[in-house]
Design a protein around this motif. Structure first.
Motif, PDB file in Angstrom:
ATOM      1  N   SER A   1       4.670  -0.187  12.889  1.00  0.00           N
ATOM      2  CA  SER A   1       5.584   0.951  13.476  1.00  0.00           C
ATOM      3  C   SER A   1       5.559   2.107  12.816  1.00  0.00           C
ATOM      4  CB  SER A   1       7.083   0.299  13.882  1.00  0.00           C
ATOM      5  OG  SER A   1       7.606   1.326  14.482  1.00  0.00           O
ATOM      6  N   ALA A   2       5.397   3.020  13.562  1.00  0.00           N
ATOM      7  CA  ALA A   2       5.281   4.691  12.781  1.00  0.00           C
ATOM      8  C   ALA A   2       6.592   4.754  12.548  1.00  0.00           C
ATOM      9  CB  ALA A   2       5.061   5.540  13.986  1.00  0.00           C
ATOM     10  N   ASP A   3       7.711   4.008  12.930  1.00  0.00           N
ATOM     11  CA  ASP A   3       9.040   4.263  12.386  1.00  0.00           C
ATOM     12  C   ASP A   3       9.208   3.915  10.845  1.00  0.00           C
ATOM     13  OD1 ASP A   3       9.982   5.325  15.005  1.00  0.00           O
ATOM     14  OD2 ASP A   3      10.448   3.313  15.437  1.00  0.00           O
ATOM     15  N   ARG A   4       8.303   3.094  10.376  1.00  0.00           N
ATOM     16  CA  ARG A   4       8.376   2.476   9.126  1.00  0.00           C
ATOM     17  C   ARG A   4       7.865   3.225   8.019  1.00  0.00           C
ATOM     18  NH1 ARG A   4       6.413  -3.602   9.123  1.00  0.00           N
ATOM     19  NH2 ARG A   4       7.479  -3.356   6.896  1.00  0.00           N
ATOM     20  N   ILE A   5       7.175   4.504   8.483  1.00  0.00           N
ATOM     21  CA  ILE A   5       6.509   5.435   7.593  1.00  0.00           C
ATOM     22  C   ILE A   5       7.206   6.520   7.330  1.00  0.00           C
ATOM     23  CG2 ILE A   5       4.393   6.854   7.503  1.00  0.00           C
ATOM     24  CD1 ILE A   5       2.960   4.833   9.569  1.00  0.00           C
ATOM     25  N   LEU A   6       7.451   6.902   5.999  1.00  0.00           N
ATOM     26  CA  LEU A   6       8.113   8.187   5.568  1.00  0.00           C
ATOM     27  C   LEU A   6       7.053   8.871   4.752  1.00  0.00           C
ATOM     28  CD1 LEU A   6      10.999   9.583   4.650  1.00  0.00           C
ATOM     29  CD2 LEU A   6      10.692   8.266   2.854  1.00  0.00           C
ATOM     30  N   ILE A   7       7.120  10.299   5.324  1.00  0.00           N
ATOM     31  CA  ILE A   7       6.220  11.259   4.288  1.00  0.00           C
ATOM     32  C   ILE A   7       7.033  11.815   3.657  1.00  0.00           C
ATOM     33  CG2 ILE A   7       4.942  13.409   4.530  1.00  0.00           C
ATOM     34  CD1 ILE A   7       3.829  12.431   7.210  1.00  0.00           C
ATOM     35  N   LEU A   8       7.043  11.832   2.404  1.00  0.00           N
ATOM     36  CA  LEU A   8       7.898  12.386   1.218  1.00  0.00           C
ATOM     37  C   LEU A   8       6.793  13.665   0.742  1.00  0.00           C
ATOM     38  CD1 LEU A   8       9.444   9.930  -1.111  1.00  0.00           C
ATOM     39  CD2 LEU A   8      10.478  11.536   0.567  1.00  0.00           C
ATOM     40  N   SER A   9       7.468  14.640   0.404  1.00  0.00           N
ATOM     41  CA  SER A   9       6.877  15.863   0.009  1.00  0.00           C
ATOM     42  C   SER A   9       7.973  16.690  -1.064  1.00  0.00           C
ATOM     43  CB  SER A   9       6.253  17.239   1.122  1.00  0.00           C
ATOM     44  OG  SER A   9       5.961  18.511   0.472  1.00  0.00           O
ATOM     45  N   PRO A  10       7.175  17.710  -2.001  1.00  0.00           N
ATOM     46  CA  PRO A  10       8.178  18.250  -3.009  1.00  0.00           C
ATOM     47  C   PRO A  10       8.485  19.293  -2.130  1.00  0.00           C
ATOM     48  CG  PRO A  10       5.797  18.349  -3.545  1.00  0.00           C
ATOM     49  CD  PRO A  10       5.814  17.312  -2.742  1.00  0.00           C
TER      50      PRO A  10
ATOM     51  N   LYS B   1      16.081  11.060  -2.997  1.00  0.00           N
ATOM     52  CA  LYS B   1      16.370  10.310  -3.978  1.00  0.00           C
ATOM     53  C   LYS B   1      17.254   9.393  -4.002  1.00  0.00           C
ATOM     54  CE  LYS B   1      17.199  11.304  -8.968  1.00  0.00           C
ATOM     55  NZ  LYS B   1      17.413  12.488  -9.979  1.00  0.00           N
ATOM     56  N   GLY B   2      16.859   7.902  -4.382  1.00  0.00           N
ATOM     57  CA  GLY B   2      17.971   6.979  -4.318  1.00  0.00           C
ATOM     58  C   GLY B   2      17.834   6.154  -3.090  1.00  0.00           C
ATOM     59  N   LEU B   3      16.833   6.644  -2.242  1.00  0.00           N
ATOM     60  CA  LEU B   3      16.589   5.835  -1.053  1.00  0.00           C
ATOM     61  C   LEU B   3      15.403   5.174  -0.880  1.00  0.00           C
ATOM     62  CD1 LEU B   3      18.091   8.251   1.547  1.00  0.00           C
ATOM     63  CD2 LEU B   3      19.227   6.292   0.567  1.00  0.00           C
ATOM     64  N   GLU B   4      14.841   4.391  -0.064  1.00  0.00           N
ATOM     65  CA  GLU B   4      13.784   3.670   0.038  1.00  0.00           C
ATOM     66  C   GLU B   4      13.158   3.430   1.588  1.00  0.00           C
ATOM     67  OE1 GLU B   4      14.552  -0.425  -1.532  1.00  0.00           O
ATOM     68  OE2 GLU B   4      13.671   0.296  -3.164  1.00  0.00           O
ATOM     69  N   ALA B   5      11.829   3.573   1.435  1.00  0.00           N
ATOM     70  CA  ALA B   5      11.164   3.192   2.856  1.00  0.00           C
ATOM     71  C   ALA B   5      10.059   2.294   2.660  1.00  0.00           C
ATOM     72  CB  ALA B   5      10.708   4.658   3.157  1.00  0.00           C
ATOM     73  N   ASP B   6       9.642   1.522   3.784  1.00  0.00           N
ATOM     74  CA  ASP B   6       8.743   0.690   3.658  1.00  0.00           C
ATOM     75  C   ASP B   6       7.227   1.162   3.219  1.00  0.00           C
ATOM     76  OD1 ASP B   6      10.357  -1.387   4.418  1.00  0.00           O
ATOM     77  OD2 ASP B   6       9.856  -1.705   6.411  1.00  0.00           O
ATOM     78  N   VAL B   7       6.944   2.355   3.948  1.00  0.00           N
ATOM     79  CA  VAL B   7       5.593   2.797   3.590  1.00  0.00           C
ATOM     80  C   VAL B   7       6.044   4.363   3.377  1.00  0.00           C
ATOM     81  CG1 VAL B   7       3.117   3.595   4.428  1.00  0.00           C
ATOM     82  CG2 VAL B   7       4.162   1.329   5.080  1.00  0.00           C
ATOM     83  N   VAL B   8       5.616   4.817   2.158  1.00  0.00           N
ATOM     84  CA  VAL B   8       5.574   6.318   1.856  1.00  0.00           C
ATOM     85  C   VAL B   8       4.314   6.933   1.484  1.00  0.00           C
ATOM     86  CG1 VAL B   8       6.614   7.505  -0.120  1.00  0.00           C
ATOM     87  CG2 VAL B   8       7.784   5.908   0.706  1.00  0.00           C
TER      88      VAL B   8
END
Length: 128
Positions: free
Chosen positions: A39-48, A86-93
Motif C-alpha cells: 500500500s502506498a500509505d506504508r511509504i514515507l519519503i524523508l528529505s533534509p 525524528k523519533g518516529l518510524e515508517a515501514d518503508v522509507v
C-alpha cells in the motif's frame, strides 16, 4: 550499499545525476512496490529539505499517488523532513536528496533519516 535492516531487507542505494532523474526514479520505485502489493500509505519519503526545496517541488502527486504531509491523516505516500520525523518510524522509507557536503545533509541527519525505516530503506543519493 550492503547494509541490512534488522528483520528487514537490504538497503537499496539509488544514485541520481539531477533532480529530474531523482524524481523519476522515486516514482518508478513506488510503482514497483505498489505493483507488488504494498500500500502506498506504508511509504514515507524523508528529505533534509522542505517539499518546495527538494526534487518533488510543490507536487501534490507522484504519478497516481497523492503525496501528503505525514501529520495530515490523509491517504497516500507520506512526506516529512528528517528533523520533523525524528523519533518516529515508517515501514518503508525513501531517504531522498542525499548530497555530500551540505549543511542539511550531515552524517547525523542521514543516520536519523535512515534509522526511521522498519523494514525497507531506499537511499536516493547524488552520484559523486
Amino acid at each position: 550499499m550492503k547494509s541490512k535492516l534488522a528483520g528487514g531487507m537490504s538497503v537499496v542505494s539509488v544514485p541520481w545525476k539531477d533532480t529530474t532523474e531523482e524524481k523519476r526514479m522515486i516514482e518508478k520505485e513506488i510503482g514497483r512496490l505498489v505493483s507488488q502489493g504494498l500500500s502506498a500509505d506504508r511509504i514515507l519519503i524523508l528529505s533534509p529539505n522542505r517539499r518546495e526545496k527538494n526534487c518533488l517541488g510543490e507536487a501534490g502527486r507522484l504519478k497516481e499517488w497523492p503525496l501528503v504531509d505525514f501529520t495530515s491523516g490523509e491517504r497516500g505516500v507520506k512526506f516529512a523532513t528528517i528533523r520533523s520525523f525524528k523519533g518516529l518510524e515508517a515501514d518503508v522509507v525513501f531517504l531522498i536528496d542525499v548530497r555530500d557536503n551540505t549543511p542539511v545533509c550531515s552524517p547525523a541527519d542521514i543516520y536519523v533519516g535512515a534509522s526511521r525505516a522498519r523494514y525497507l530503506l531506499y537511499v536516493f543519493h547524488q552520484e559523486g
